[in-house]
Write a protein that holds these residues in place. Structure first.
Motif, mmCIF file in Angstrom:
data_model
loop_
_atom_site.group_PDB
_atom_site.id
_atom_site.type_symbol
_atom_site.label_atom_id
_atom_site.label_comp_id
_atom_site.label_asym_id
_atom_site.label_seq_id
_atom_site.Cartn_x
_atom_site.Cartn_y
_atom_site.Cartn_z
ATOM 1 N N GLU A 52 12.510 6.829 1.532
ATOM 2 C CA GLU A 52 13.822 7.399 0.662
ATOM 3 C C GLU A 52 13.564 7.338 -0.854
ATOM 4 O O GLU A 52 13.286 6.511 -1.299
ATOM 5 C CB GLU A 52 14.956 6.182 1.052
ATOM 6 C CG GLU A 52 15.511 6.360 2.088
ATOM 7 C CD GLU A 52 16.504 4.999 2.315
ATOM 8 O OE1 GLU A 52 17.744 5.468 2.050
ATOM 9 O OE2 GLU A 52 16.466 4.051 3.005
ATOM 10 N N ILE A 53 14.282 8.367 -1.351
ATOM 11 C CA ILE A 53 14.208 8.454 -2.958
ATOM 12 C C ILE A 53 15.454 8.323 -3.430
ATOM 13 O O ILE A 53 16.566 8.897 -2.810
ATOM 14 C CB ILE A 53 13.299 9.641 -3.313
ATOM 15 C CG1 ILE A 53 13.706 11.003 -2.950
ATOM 16 C CG2 ILE A 53 11.704 9.546 -2.847
ATOM 17 C CD1 ILE A 53 13.173 12.025 -3.453
ATOM 18 N N PHE A 54 15.725 8.264 -4.717
ATOM 19 C CA PHE A 54 16.820 8.087 -5.609
ATOM 20 C C PHE A 54 17.533 6.954 -4.827
ATOM 21 O O PHE A 54 19.018 7.179 -4.617
ATOM 22 C CB PHE A 54 17.391 9.508 -5.686
ATOM 23 C CG PHE A 54 16.632 10.471 -6.748
ATOM 24 C CD1 PHE A 54 17.177 10.386 -7.846
ATOM 25 C CD2 PHE A 54 15.657 11.072 -6.171
ATOM 26 C CE1 PHE A 54 16.445 11.498 -8.780
ATOM 27 C CE2 PHE A 54 15.039 11.961 -7.130
ATOM 28 C CZ PHE A 54 15.677 12.138 -8.216
ATOM 29 N N VAL A 55 17.246 6.077 -4.228
ATOM 30 C CA VAL A 55 18.062 5.007 -3.378
ATOM 31 C C VAL A 55 19.035 4.657 -4.394
ATOM 32 O O VAL A 55 20.177 4.016 -4.124
ATOM 33 C CB VAL A 55 17.106 3.889 -2.906
ATOM 34 C CG1 VAL A 55 16.165 4.387 -1.945
ATOM 35 C CG2 VAL A 55 16.204 3.147 -3.912
ATOM 36 N N ASP A 56 18.839 4.254 -5.941
ATOM 37 C CA ASP A 56 19.795 3.963 -6.600
ATOM 38 C C ASP A 56 21.239 4.942 -6.743
ATOM 39 O O ASP A 56 22.120 4.518 -7.413
ATOM 40 C CB ASP A 56 19.356 3.647 -7.958
ATOM 41 C CG ASP A 56 18.424 4.557 -8.521
ATOM 42 O OD1 ASP A 56 17.914 5.462 -8.047
ATOM 43 O OD2 ASP A 56 18.388 4.326 -9.862
ATOM 44 N N GLU B 81 15.588 6.394 -8.984
ATOM 45 C CA GLU B 81 15.356 7.598 -9.627
ATOM 46 C C GLU B 81 14.208 7.472 -10.885
ATOM 47 O O GLU B 81 13.677 8.586 -10.807
ATOM 48 C CB GLU B 81 16.923 7.674 -10.632
ATOM 49 C CG GLU B 81 16.991 8.939 -11.358
ATOM 50 C CD GLU B 81 18.411 9.367 -11.978
ATOM 51 O OE1 GLU B 81 18.520 10.232 -12.539
ATOM 52 O OE2 GLU B 81 19.213 8.356 -11.805
ATOM 53 N N ALA B 82 14.231 6.605 -11.442
ATOM 54 C CA ALA B 82 13.367 6.352 -12.638
ATOM 55 C C ALA B 82 11.863 6.339 -11.906
ATOM 56 O O ALA B 82 10.988 7.109 -12.601
ATOM 57 C CB ALA B 82 13.393 5.167 -13.227
ATOM 58 N N GLU B 83 11.586 5.936 -10.678
ATOM 59 C CA GLU B 83 10.381 5.975 -10.193
ATOM 60 C C GLU B 83 9.822 7.423 -9.851
ATOM 61 O O GLU B 83 9.224 8.054 -9.989
ATOM 62 C CB GLU B 83 10.250 4.951 -8.832
ATOM 63 C CG GLU B 83 9.929 3.693 -9.222
ATOM 64 C CD GLU B 83 10.206 2.573 -8.006
ATOM 65 O OE1 GLU B 83 9.707 1.608 -8.123
ATOM 66 O OE2 GLU B 83 11.194 3.151 -7.262
ATOM 67 N N SER C 239 7.639 13.989 -13.545
ATOM 68 C CA SER C 239 7.617 14.586 -15.228
ATOM 69 C C SER C 239 7.403 13.446 -16.126
ATOM 70 O O SER C 239 6.993 13.667 -17.188
ATOM 71 C CB SER C 239 9.045 15.104 -15.204
ATOM 72 O OG SER C 239 9.992 14.294 -15.348
ATOM 73 N N GLY C 240 7.727 12.364 -15.723
ATOM 74 C CA GLY C 240 7.516 11.344 -16.876
ATOM 75 C C GLY C 240 8.790 11.280 -17.769
ATOM 76 O O GLY C 240 8.559 10.380 -18.693
ATOM 77 N N SER C 241 9.566 12.020 -17.417
ATOM 78 C CA SER C 241 10.934 12.074 -18.203
ATOM 79 C C SER C 241 12.141 11.847 -17.553
ATOM 80 O O SER C 241 12.227 11.526 -16.533
ATOM 81 C CB SER C 241 10.955 13.342 -19.249
ATOM 82 O OG SER C 241 11.113 14.381 -18.375
ATOM 83 N N ASP C 242 13.376 11.923 -18.489
ATOM 84 C CA ASP C 242 14.459 11.515 -17.821
ATOM 85 C C ASP C 242 15.233 12.926 -17.538
ATOM 86 O O ASP C 242 16.195 13.197 -17.821
ATOM 87 C CB ASP C 242 15.380 10.675 -18.625
ATOM 88 C CG ASP C 242 16.518 10.097 -17.945
ATOM 89 O OD1 ASP C 242 17.748 10.099 -18.719
ATOM 90 O OD2 ASP C 242 16.866 10.185 -16.764
ATOM 91 N N ASN C 243 14.631 13.613 -16.562
ATOM 92 C CA ASN C 243 15.186 14.990 -16.178
ATOM 93 C C ASN C 243 15.701 14.740 -14.558
ATOM 94 O O ASN C 243 15.136 13.913 -14.228
ATOM 95 C CB ASN C 243 14.010 15.935 -15.953
ATOM 96 C CG ASN C 243 13.443 16.329 -17.210
ATOM 97 O OD1 ASN C 243 14.253 16.261 -18.388
ATOM 98 N ND2 ASN C 243 12.128 16.597 -17.470
ATOM 99 N N GLY C 244 16.604 15.518 -14.379
ATOM 100 C CA GLY C 244 17.153 15.437 -13.034
ATOM 101 C C GLY C 244 16.495 16.227 -11.995
ATOM 102 O O GLY C 244 15.565 16.628 -12.176
ATOM 103 N N SER C 245 16.676 15.670 -10.783
ATOM 104 C CA SER C 245 15.803 16.541 -9.603
ATOM 105 C C SER C 245 16.109 17.782 -9.205
ATOM 106 O O SER C 245 17.432 18.004 -9.598
ATOM 107 C CB SER C 245 16.017 15.429 -8.271
ATOM 108 O OG SER C 245 17.122 15.604 -7.978
#
Length: 145
Positions: A110-114, A131-133, A139-145
């Motif tokens: 499961e991803i984006f569990v938060d 989400e951070a993981e 990307s190593g940055s704070d971009n959306g999926s």
């Protein structure tokens, strides 16, 4: 294992080879809006999938590293595909419900569990990523999926 599937109207079909038995759940907001809830999908490398009816596939860039595809006749979501270079390049996430036979898969991640709705819980032991993981993985940055 070889598996086949199609969109709701049948204008787009696919055959996927060497499909594993793993299914993944994504809870990001884009998947929630695209799929009407979490996206349950199976990863299929680009070399292992053959599409028919490609003239009916619409595409949209949905992030810096991926695009989404759908049937332009019936609107069924067909795939989330990694477009960025790297180890996941070309992989298609195919919604579980498109497979003619969706039996025999097991939830492994499961991803984006938060970002998950509190309306449900998926049971069983499987890998969970925030989400951070996930963003760090792509990307190593704070971009959306």
């Amino acid at each position: 294992m070889k598996r086949a599937g199609q969109c709701l109207c049948g204008a787009v079909t696919f055959t996927a080879c060497d499909v594993t038995d793993e299914v993944h759940a994504c809870h990001c907001k884009m998947c929630q809006r695209w799929a009407g809830g979490m996206l349950m999908a199976v990863t299929v490398p680009a070399k292992d999938i053959i599409w028919t009816g490609e003239e009916h596939i619409g595409r949209m860039t949905s992030s810096e590293w991926a695009e989404r595809g759908w049937c332009t006749k019936c609107g069924s979501g067909l795939f989330y595909r990694i477009t960025a270079e790297g180890p996941y390049a070309g992989n298609h996430e195919i919604p579980l419900g498109l497979f003619d036979d969706a039996n025999g898969f097991r939830l492994t991640r499961e991803i984006f569990v938060d970002r998950k709705s509190d309306s449900f819980e998926l049971v069983g032991q499987h890998h969970m990523m925030t989400e951070a993981e996930v963003l760090a993985m792509f990307s190593g940055s704070d971009n959306g999926s």
